[in-house]
Design a protein around this motif. Structure first.
Motif, PDB file in Angstrom:
ATOM      1  N   TYR A   1       0.860  -1.175   0.000  1.00 54.29           N
ATOM      2  CA  TYR A   1       0.000   0.000   0.000  1.00 54.29           C
ATOM      3  C   TYR A   1       0.903   1.233   0.000  1.00 54.29           C
ATOM      4  CZ  TYR A   1      -3.592  -3.132   2.054  1.00 54.29           C
ATOM      5  OH  TYR A   1      -4.467  -4.140   2.318  1.00 54.29           O
ATOM      6  N   GLU A   2       0.442   2.299  -0.600  1.00 53.23           N
ATOM      7  CA  GLU A   2       1.266   3.504  -0.644  1.00 53.23           C
ATOM      8  C   GLU A   2       1.553   4.034   0.762  1.00 53.23           C
ATOM      9  OE1 GLU A   2       3.569   6.582  -2.210  1.00 53.23           O
ATOM     10  OE2 GLU A   2       2.943   4.621  -2.952  1.00 53.23           O
ATOM     11  N   GLY A   3       0.522   4.047   1.625  1.00 53.53           N
ATOM     12  CA  GLY A   3       0.724   4.533   2.979  1.00 53.53           C
ATOM     13  C   GLY A   3       1.717   3.691   3.759  1.00 53.53           C
ATOM     14  N   LEU A   4       1.655   2.372   3.585  1.00 49.52           N
ATOM     15  CA  LEU A   4       2.572   1.481   4.286  1.00 49.52           C
ATOM     16  C   LEU A   4       3.988   1.616   3.735  1.00 49.52           C
ATOM     17  CD1 LEU A   4       2.587  -0.569   6.554  1.00 49.52           C
ATOM     18  CD2 LEU A   4       2.020  -2.350   4.894  1.00 49.52           C
ATOM     19  N   ARG A   5       4.069   1.753   2.417  1.00 49.58           N
ATOM     20  CA  ARG A   5       5.387   1.950   1.793  1.00 49.58           C
ATOM     21  C   ARG A   5       6.047   3.217   2.326  1.00 49.58           C
ATOM     22  NH1 ARG A   5       7.948   4.853  -1.574  1.00 49.58           N
ATOM     23  NH2 ARG A   5       6.136   6.166  -1.993  1.00 49.58           N
ATOM     24  N   LYS A   6       5.274   4.287   2.422  1.00 47.42           N
ATOM     25  CA  LYS A   6       5.825   5.548   2.921  1.00 47.42           C
ATOM     26  C   LYS A   6       6.246   5.429   4.384  1.00 47.42           C
ATOM     27  CE  LYS A   6       3.474   8.804  -0.158  1.00 47.42           C
ATOM     28  NZ  LYS A   6       2.487   9.911  -0.245  1.00 47.42           N
ATOM     29  N   LYS A   7       5.462   4.705   5.167  1.00 47.89           N
ATOM     30  CA  LYS A   7       5.799   4.537   6.584  1.00 47.89           C
ATOM     31  C   LYS A   7       7.176   3.909   6.737  1.00 47.89           C
ATOM     32  CE  LYS A   7       4.332   2.085  10.802  1.00 47.89           C
ATOM     33  NZ  LYS A   7       4.706   3.181  11.725  1.00 47.89           N
ATOM     34  N   PHE A   8       7.437   2.840   5.986  1.00 46.07           N
ATOM     35  CA  PHE A   8       8.727   2.176   6.073  1.00 46.07           C
ATOM     36  C   PHE A   8       9.828   2.997   5.414  1.00 46.07           C
ATOM     37  CE2 PHE A   8       6.309  -1.327   7.560  1.00 46.07           C
ATOM     38  CZ  PHE A   8       7.197  -2.194   8.179  1.00 46.07           C
ATOM     39  N   SER A   9       9.504   3.658   4.327  1.00 40.72           N
ATOM     40  CA  SER A   9      10.506   4.464   3.625  1.00 40.72           C
ATOM     41  C   SER A   9      10.980   5.632   4.473  1.00 40.72           C
ATOM     42  CB  SER A   9       9.925   4.981   2.306  1.00 40.72           C
ATOM     43  OG  SER A   9      10.856   5.798   1.624  1.00 40.72           O
ATOM     44  N   ASN A  10      10.060   6.218   5.230  1.00 44.05           N
ATOM     45  CA  ASN A  10      10.406   7.385   6.043  1.00 44.05           C
ATOM     46  C   ASN A  10      10.984   7.023   7.407  1.00 44.05           C
ATOM     47  OD1 ASN A  10       9.463   9.094   4.016  1.00 44.05           O
ATOM     48  ND2 ASN A  10       7.389   9.174   4.868  1.00 44.05           N
ATOM     49  N   ALA A  11      10.877   5.767   7.781  1.00 43.71           N
ATOM     50  CA  ALA A  11      11.380   5.342   9.095  1.00 43.71           C
ATOM     51  C   ALA A  11      12.903   5.293   9.092  1.00 43.71           C
ATOM     52  CB  ALA A  11      10.812   3.976   9.456  1.00 43.71           C
ATOM     53  N   ALA A  12      13.489   5.678  10.205  1.00 47.55           N
ATOM     54  CA  ALA A  12      14.943   5.666  10.324  1.00 47.55           C
ATOM     55  C   ALA A  12      15.462   4.327  10.812  1.00 47.55           C
ATOM     56  CB  ALA A  12      15.400   6.771  11.276  1.00 47.55           C
ATOM     57  N   ASN A  13      14.587   3.543  11.445  1.00 45.09           N
ATOM     58  CA  ASN A  13      15.042   2.274  12.013  1.00 45.09           C
ATOM     59  C   ASN A  13      13.850   1.364  12.276  1.00 45.09           C
ATOM     60  OD1 ASN A  13      13.854   3.281  14.460  1.00 45.09           O
ATOM     61  ND2 ASN A  13      15.783   4.357  14.890  1.00 45.09           N
ATOM     62  N   PHE A  14      14.143   0.191  12.822  1.00 49.17           N
ATOM     63  CA  PHE A  14      13.105  -0.804  13.099  1.00 49.17           C
ATOM     64  C   PHE A  14      12.012  -0.240  13.995  1.00 49.17           C
ATOM     65  CE2 PHE A  14      11.538  -3.784  16.292  1.00 49.17           C
ATOM     66  CZ  PHE A  14      10.939  -4.766  15.505  1.00 49.17           C
ATOM     67  N   ALA A  15      12.399   0.439  15.068  1.00 51.97           N
ATOM     68  CA  ALA A  15      11.420   0.927  16.037  1.00 51.97           C
ATOM     69  C   ALA A  15      10.428   1.876  15.391  1.00 51.97           C
ATOM     70  CB  ALA A  15      12.141   1.605  17.203  1.00 51.97           C
ATOM     71  N   GLU A  16      10.902   2.768  14.544  1.00 48.14           N
ATOM     72  CA  GLU A  16      10.006   3.716  13.876  1.00 48.14           C
ATOM     73  C   GLU A  16       9.098   3.016  12.876  1.00 48.14           C
ATOM     74  OE1 GLU A  16      11.823   7.100  12.131  1.00 48.14           O
ATOM     75  OE2 GLU A  16      12.827   7.730  13.970  1.00 48.14           O
ATOM     76  N   ALA A  17       9.632   2.035  12.186  1.00 49.35           N
ATOM     77  CA  ALA A  17       8.839   1.349  11.162  1.00 49.35           C
ATOM     78  C   ALA A  17       7.728   0.511  11.768  1.00 49.35           C
ATOM     79  CB  ALA A  17       9.747   0.465  10.306  1.00 49.35           C
TER      80      ALA A  17
END
Length: 206
Positions: A151-167
């Motif tokens: 999903y675009e929203g999920l892709r962006k969440k992981f793409s913008n995360a700096a590390n495991f905890a953020e993702a």
């Protein structure tokens, strides 16, 4: 090769329900898969070092004629809690979402030793129970059928995360937040997860 051609001629449905070794997917294999009556193509991205082979396999499948709609039925298993770390898992899931395919985390559980047959009892040296719980909860809350579809929203969440905890951290959903675009119909996700412990009963009967 003769078996592949016979399967094509007969039009029989083929299901490789284990993750295919992406290192073995060359141009010939990609065209063979494209010509088969296969409901889902499953790969395995179990170690960071094979990422380049997974990417190559996906590119070859597209060149062979796998349409954008059929790419919805390409899924990659992602082994974790083995000899990896949470950051390794984060990077591999992020890769797959960027490449446009669903990621299905597969938690490692030994087949021998103490607690071998107790589901989800093993915690590898590179993980903590809290981190494993984060993955399990994220799969239930922001995943679909146990997988992380692109999903675009999920892709962006992981793409913008700096590390495991953020993702993998979860936050309350805002009322104004737009719904995620559907990647595949519930029945299709259920079929992708056949034989691999997806909670498909809830999807099929919804």
């Amino acid at each position: 090769r003769d078996v592949i051609e016979e399967l094509k001629d007969l039009g029989l449905e083929v299901d490789f329900n284990q993750g295919l070794d992406a290192r073995l997917v060359d141009e010939e294999v990609a065209y063979a898969l494209q010509g088969l009556n296969i409901p889902a193509i499953r790969l395995a991205y179990d170690h960071p070092k094979i990422g380049k082979f997974v990417r190559r396999a996906l590119d070859l499948l597209r060149v062979a004629g796998i349409t954008r709609r059929r790419m919805r039925h390409v899924l990659s298993y992602v082994l974790f809690n083995y000899k990896d770390t949470p950051e390794d898992l984060f990077a591999r899931v992020r890769d797959l979402l960027e490449w446009g395919v669903a990621a299905y985390p597969m938690r490692y559980q030994p087949l021998n030793g103490p607690g071998a047959f107790e589901k989800d009892s093993y915690v590898s040296p590179g993980w903590t129970q809290e981190q494993l719980n984060m993955v399990a909860k994220a799969r239930r809350v922001i995943g679909f059928g146990g997988a992380f579809p692109p999903y675009e929203g999920l892709r962006k969440k992981f793409s913008n995360a700096a590390n495991f905890a953020e993702a993998f951290e979860l936050r309350p959903k805002s009322r104004s937040e737009a719904p995620l675009e559907e990647f595949a119909w519930p029945q299709e996700i259920a079929e992708l997860g056949r034989d691999h412990e997806f909670p498909t009963h809830a999807l099929v009967n919804a």
